[in-house]
Design a protein around this motif. Structure first.
Motif, short mmCIF file in Angstrom:
data_model
loop_
_atom_site.label_atom_id
_atom_site.label_comp_id
_atom_site.label_asym_id
_atom_site.label_seq_id
_atom_site.Cartn_x
_atom_site.Cartn_y
_atom_site.Cartn_z
N ALA A 402 0.84 -1.17 0.08
CA ALA A 402 -0.13 0.05 0.08
C ALA A 402 0.78 1.08 0.08
O ALA A 402 0.45 2.42 -0.47
N LEU A 403 2.06 1.27 0.39
CA LEU A 403 2.81 2.33 0.63
C LEU A 403 3.52 2.77 -0.73
O LEU A 403 4.12 3.94 -0.87
N LEU A 404 3.28 1.77 -1.81
CA LEU A 404 3.53 2.28 -3.09
C LEU A 404 2.52 3.57 -3.70
O LEU A 404 2.97 4.34 -4.45
N LEU A 405 1.28 3.56 -2.97
CA LEU A 405 0.51 4.54 -3.45
C LEU A 405 1.23 6.15 -3.03
O LEU A 405 0.95 7.03 -3.96
N PRO A 406 1.54 6.40 -1.88
CA PRO A 406 2.30 7.55 -1.64
C PRO A 406 3.33 7.96 -2.62
O PRO A 406 3.73 9.13 -2.82
N VAL A 407 4.12 6.87 -2.78
CA VAL A 407 5.23 7.12 -3.97
C VAL A 407 4.70 7.81 -5.29
O VAL A 407 5.30 8.84 -5.86
N LEU A 408 3.65 7.29 -5.80
CA LEU A 408 3.16 7.81 -6.99
C LEU A 408 2.75 9.37 -6.84
O LEU A 408 2.81 10.12 -7.67
N CYS A 409 1.98 9.56 -5.66
CA CYS A 409 1.58 11.01 -5.22
C CYS A 409 2.80 11.97 -5.14
O CYS A 409 2.85 13.04 -5.77
N TYR A 410 4.14 11.45 -4.68
CA TYR A 410 5.19 12.41 -4.66
C TYR A 410 5.91 12.71 -5.75
O TYR A 410 6.45 13.55 -6.27
N LEU A 411 5.45 11.53 -6.83
CA LEU A 411 6.37 11.74 -8.04
C LEU A 411 5.50 12.85 -8.83
O LEU A 411 5.99 13.57 -9.75
N TYR A 412 4.02 12.81 -8.91
CA TYR A 412 3.44 14.03 -9.37
C TYR A 412 3.86 15.46 -8.81
O TYR A 412 4.18 16.15 -9.52
N ILE A 413 4.16 15.32 -7.37
CA ILE A 413 4.65 16.78 -6.81
C ILE A 413 5.98 17.17 -7.57
O ILE A 413 6.29 18.48 -7.65
N VAL A 414 6.91 16.04 -7.80
CA VAL A 414 8.23 16.25 -8.42
C VAL A 414 7.79 17.17 -9.88
O VAL A 414 8.30 18.01 -10.18
N TRP A 415 6.96 16.69 -10.45
CA TRP A 415 6.57 17.35 -11.94
C TRP A 415 5.89 18.72 -11.78
O TRP A 415 6.20 19.53 -12.29
N TYR A 416 5.26 18.84 -10.82
CA TYR A 416 4.46 20.05 -10.26
C TYR A 416 5.59 21.28 -10.13
O TYR A 416 5.49 22.30 -10.46
N GLY A 417 6.50 20.72 -9.21
CA GLY A 417 7.56 21.79 -8.98
C GLY A 417 8.51 22.15 -10.05
O GLY A 417 8.82 23.27 -10.25
N LEU A 418 8.84 21.19 -10.93
CA LEU A 418 9.61 21.37 -12.09
C LEU A 418 8.81 22.14 -13.29
O LEU A 418 9.49 22.77 -14.08
N ARG A 419 7.58 21.70 -13.51
CA ARG A 419 6.80 21.95 -14.70
C ARG A 419 5.40 22.75 -14.62
O ARG A 419 5.01 23.70 -14.90
N GLY A 420 4.79 21.91 -13.64
CA GLY A 420 3.26 22.20 -13.41
C GLY A 420 2.96 23.62 -12.87
O GLY A 420 1.95 24.00 -13.17
N SER A 421 4.04 24.25 -12.06
CA SER A 421 3.74 25.45 -11.32
C SER A 421 3.96 26.64 -12.20
O SER A 421 3.50 27.62 -11.75
N ARG A 422 4.41 26.54 -13.31
CA ARG A 422 4.97 27.52 -14.23
C ARG A 422 3.67 28.16 -14.70
O ARG A 422 2.79 27.53 -15.24
N ARG A 423 3.76 29.41 -14.91
CA ARG A 423 2.58 30.33 -15.41
C ARG A 423 2.88 30.99 -16.68
O ARG A 423 3.85 31.17 -16.95
N ALA A 428 11.03 31.32 -15.48
CA ALA A 428 11.36 30.38 -14.76
C ALA A 428 12.59 30.77 -13.57
O ALA A 428 13.50 31.46 -13.98
N ALA A 429 12.42 30.40 -12.40
CA ALA A 429 13.42 30.71 -11.30
C ALA A 429 14.49 29.85 -11.29
O ALA A 429 14.22 28.86 -11.94
#
Length: 429
Positions: A402-423, A428-429
């Motif tokens: 079941a702990l693999l589920l949080p891993v998938l969540c964190y991988l999305y956050i990696v993408w958001y920090g690098l790409r998804g948060s850009r307006r 880019a900073a």
């Protein structure tokens, strides 16, 4: 670039803020910080309440996670109405109403325990969480705009550090009052005989404190923030709504995954550390370890308040998300002390995620900031749905898988920090 909000109470003209003396927000920020502490304490008590009620009512993991479903589901149902209410009555009144509603929910634990009915506990949690939702919707954007926009992430991180102080203390007190009464998590017949009324005193005390803080806050002079309109005029039109902003929509998913991962892990640490191949701890000892998970988040947030003034918030967010995913994978693939400490250390990586995702998602929304805050708080429903799915997987395949589920969540956050948060149009900073 400011992070403006809609306010019903007008203050000085907009250009006065540019020509007059800068307002001093220290006392206001200190007052609002107490809110973060209290809802951190209340929210983290669920990590103790889940194994406690699971043992007493002999629940499956999925059934026990109805606690998270009701608590965090309130964010989904109540955040948008709360955002509209805050827009109408203002931040201070919104916070005061949130305290009162949360206090009522805490007091409802008394009849729930008297009747020994699991469903009544769930109802009380929903009311309690509805009040906290209103507090979240009002306080988060208020802190974000209560000072220079370039330090919004650092300022919100600092207040979130006091939220983590509450989450650090809650497992210690919860373990002493509740889990100490459970002889073992694996002896259902013995645990079911424990008097569930032990929850009455802690939640009566919580309700009383909520009302007291509400009274004190009502006497604090919180400054009204004038909505900024310059940027809105350039990028906004009458038909634009908050969800038309890409960084907000993707940030909503980011909050969903972050809260889901953090709650899924925190809610099951007690049961995870009780596994024979991990540590085989008794309930009270395992419950006290939960404080290390949240304590690590507290340390990370105090450190983050400094680091976010030195490094790009988006890149630091991605770095922490990578660290969280790696630590969970280490815990899954090891046993004993390594499995325990690597999972507890995830709290350190979680530390800055909320206070960085939130202002990144609200950046550039102008007069839609209050509405955007409501949408972001709606995404806290991730704390309801991800743990429910976690519980289903744990019931069928065990806690490790079941702990693999949080891993998938964190991988999305990696993408958001690098790409998804850009307006669009932002550098880019």
């Amino acid at each position: 670039m400011a992070l403006p909000v809609t306010s019903t109470a007008a203050t000085a003209p907009a250009d006065a803020a540019l020509t007059g003396p800068a307002p001093r927000y220290t006392s206001a920020l200190s007052a609002v910080t107490t809110l973060f502490f209290l809802w951190g304490f209340i929210t983290c008590l669920n990590d103790i309440l889940i194994p406690y009620l699971k043992a007493i009512f002999q629940l499956s993991f999925a059934q026990a996670n109805l606690i998270n479903l009701c608590f965090f589901g309130a964010y989904f149902l109540m955040s948008i109405p709360a955002g509209r209410l805050v827009t109408r009555v203002g931040y201070k009144r919104g916070m005061l109403l949130g305290f009162v509603v949360a206090a009522i929910g805490a007091f409802l634990f008394y009849p729930a325990a008297e009747q020994r009915v699991y469903g009544l506990f769930l109802g009380a949690l929903f009311v309690l969480a509805s009040g906290i939702t209103l507090l979240q919707v009002a306080a988060n954007p208020y802190v974000a705009i209560l000072g220079p926009p370039q330090s919004a992430s650092a300022r919100l991180t600092l207040t979130q550090a006091f939220n983590s102080l509450g989450t650090t203390l809650a497992p210690l007190l919860g373990s002493a009052f509740l889990l100490s009464r459970l002889p073992t998590l694996n002896n259902a017949s013995t645990a079911a005989s424990i008097d569930v009324r032990a929850v009455q005193l802690p939640y009566l005390a919580i309700g009383g404190v909520l009302l007291l803080i509400s009274l004190l806050l009502s006497r604090v002079n919180l400054p009204q923030i004038e909505p900024a309109t310059e940027e809105v005029a350039a990028v906004d039109s009458g038909s634009t709504r908050a969800w038309h902003y890409r960084n907000l929509v993707l940030g909503v998913v980011g909050i969903f995954t972050y809260v889901g991962a953090e709650v899924a892990i925190g809610s099951h640490i007690v049961n995870y550390l009780a596994l024979p191949d991990v540590m085989g701890l008794d309930p009270e000892s395992a419950g006290k370890r939960v404080t290390l998970y949240w304590g690590a988040a507290m340390v990370g947030r105090f450190a983050g308040a400094y680091l976010l003034n030195k490094f790009s918030p988006a890149k630091l967010l991605a770095f922490n998300a990578v660290g969280a995913a790696v630590l969970v994978l280490i815990s899954i693939s090891t046993t004993g002390a390594i499995a325990m400490w690597s999972l507890l250390a995830v709290g350190l990586m979680n530390s800055i995620m909320w206070p960085v995702i939130f202002p990144l998602a609200l950046a550039g929304l102008g007069r839609h900031t209050a509405e955007g805050s409501g949408l972001l708080c709606t995404a806290v429903v991730g704390g309801a749905l991800v743990p429910m799915l976690f519980g289903v997987v744990a019931d069928h395949s065990g806690l490790r898988l079941a702990l693999l589920l949080p891993v998938l969540c964190y991988l999305y956050i990696v993408w958001y920090g690098l790409r998804g948060s850009r307006r669009p149009g932002a550098v880019a900073a």
